[in-house]
Motif scaffolding. Structure first.
Motif, PDB file in Angstrom:
ATOM      1  N   CYS A 156      41.175  58.291  -4.005  1.00 51.36           N
ATOM      2  CA  CYS A 156      42.615  58.009  -4.001  1.00 51.36           C
ATOM      3  C   CYS A 156      43.342  58.922  -4.998  1.00 51.36           C
ATOM      4  O   CYS A 156      43.014  58.942  -6.186  1.00 51.36           O
ATOM      5  CB  CYS A 156      42.849  56.539  -4.357  1.00 51.36           C
ATOM      6  SG  CYS A 156      44.590  56.075  -4.331  1.00 51.36           S
ATOM      7  N   GLY A 157      44.300  59.674  -4.487  1.00 51.91           N
ATOM      8  CA  GLY A 157      45.037  60.618  -5.330  1.00 51.91           C
ATOM      9  C   GLY A 157      45.792  59.918  -6.444  1.00 51.91           C
ATOM     10  O   GLY A 157      45.892  60.437  -7.558  1.00 51.91           O
ATOM     11  N   ASP A 180      48.381  56.626   1.566  1.00 51.44           N
ATOM     12  CA  ASP A 180      47.673  57.842   1.995  1.00 51.44           C
ATOM     13  C   ASP A 180      47.602  57.910   3.530  1.00 51.44           C
ATOM     14  O   ASP A 180      47.190  56.943   4.179  1.00 51.44           O
ATOM     15  CB  ASP A 180      46.253  57.809   1.403  1.00 51.44           C
ATOM     16  CG  ASP A 180      45.521  59.126   1.537  1.00 51.44           C
ATOM     17  OD1 ASP A 180      45.453  59.650   2.679  1.00 51.44           O
ATOM     18  OD2 ASP A 180      45.009  59.633   0.537  1.00 51.44           O
ATOM     19  N   HIS A 218      40.816  52.972  -1.454  1.00 54.36           N
ATOM     20  CA  HIS A 218      39.924  53.973  -0.870  1.00 54.36           C
ATOM     21  C   HIS A 218      39.406  54.911  -1.949  1.00 54.36           C
ATOM     22  O   HIS A 218      40.106  55.197  -2.919  1.00 54.36           O
ATOM     23  CB  HIS A 218      40.624  54.755   0.253  1.00 54.36           C
ATOM     24  CG  HIS A 218      41.762  55.605  -0.209  1.00 54.36           C
ATOM     25  ND1 HIS A 218      41.672  56.975  -0.340  1.00 54.36           N
ATOM     26  CD2 HIS A 218      43.019  55.286  -0.602  1.00 54.36           C
ATOM     27  CE1 HIS A 218      42.822  57.445  -0.762  1.00 54.36           C
ATOM     28  NE2 HIS A 218      43.665  56.451  -0.936  1.00 54.36           N
ATOM     29  N   ALA A 249      48.461  53.960  -4.023  1.00 53.38           N
ATOM     30  CA  ALA A 249      47.311  53.363  -4.722  1.00 53.38           C
ATOM     31  C   ALA A 249      47.232  51.836  -4.610  1.00 53.38           C
ATOM     32  O   ALA A 249      46.649  51.185  -5.473  1.00 53.38           O
ATOM     33  CB  ALA A 249      47.251  53.801  -6.182  1.00 53.38           C
ATOM     34  N   CYS A 258      46.802  51.664   0.604  1.00 50.09           N
ATOM     35  CA  CYS A 258      47.395  52.875   0.035  1.00 50.09           C
ATOM     36  C   CYS A 258      48.236  53.587   1.097  1.00 50.09           C
ATOM     37  O   CYS A 258      47.928  53.532   2.294  1.00 50.09           O
ATOM     38  CB  CYS A 258      46.305  53.814  -0.467  1.00 50.09           C
ATOM     39  SG  CYS A 258      46.971  55.295  -1.276  1.00 50.09           S
TER      40      CYS A 258
HETATM   41 CO    CO Z   1      45.276  56.464  -2.169  1.00 49.55          CO
END
Ligand code: CO
Length: 202
Positions: free
Chosen positions: A101-102, A44, A98, A67, A42
């Motif tokens: 995850c947003g 992130d 993870h 993602a 990801c």
């Molecule tokens: Co994520």
């Protein structure tokens, strides 16, 4: 320099420290890369590949997007896999998601997020494939975490179904695909035990 001086300062300190510890590090690395691992993770900022597995530059080839999705029409991701498998001949491809995850969370709500909703569509598909299992989980946090895991498992399958992996395995190339998940709260990785080593699926 005019902009972001702190980052250049920080870079200089980092390069000097490594050169002090290993004087030939950059010179040797500049000649070739020979990583054994391709990491698909990801985007992130809290999930940086090299740091998490504590590997220096040169040890892991990396592709990251929101993602950790592997889409069969995404030339960017496919090109990375192609290069990693056919040129670098990595031995392991790790799809690492993870918890928290947003992107996965956003795929589960009904809000309008704009353009990114087109990308998150792929995760909504994963939800749809596993709707029964997911909706049997009452705790929404647990449900979101499970979708993070299912998304990794789905993307492992997508990696395995690319032409590059099929070709590599048909030629007997040694190559395994793994699904991992990372927990932001403790910095630890977990193996989802979905490793695929060849077309037999074992
Ligand atoms: Co994520």
């Amino acid at each position: 320099m005019k902009y972001l001086k702190s980052l250049f300062d920080s870079n200089r300190e980092w390069a000097e420290r490594i050169s002090r510890e290993q004087p030939s590090f950059f010179e040797q690395l500049s000649k070739q890369q020979n990583p054994e691992f391709l990491w698909i993770g990801c985007a992130d900022s809290r999930v940086p590949a090299n740091e998490i597995i504590n590997l220096p530059p040169g040890e892991v080839f990396v592709h990251r997007n929101i993602a950790n999705v592997v889409v069969h029409t995404d030339l960017n991701c496919l090109s990375v896999i192609h290069y990693a498998v056919e040129v670098l001949k990595v031995k392991h491809i790790i799809v690492c998601g993870h918890y928290g995850c947003g992107g996965v969370r956003a795929a589960m709500d009904s809000d309008n997020h704009g353009l990114i909703d087109n990308w998150l569509r792929h995760i909504r598909d994963v939800y749809r494939f596993h709707r029964e299992e997911l909706e049997a989980i009452e705790d929404m946090e647990v449900r979101k975490d499970r979708l993070c895991e299912l998304n990794v498992i789905e993307q492992v399958s997508n990696v395995c179904n690319t032409t590059m992996l099929r070709d590599a395995w048909s030629k007997g190339q040694e190559l395994a695909v793994h699904g991992w998940i990372y927990r932001l709260e403790d910095g630890l990785l977990h193996d989802l035990d979905v490793t695929v080593k060849g077309e037999s699926g074992t």
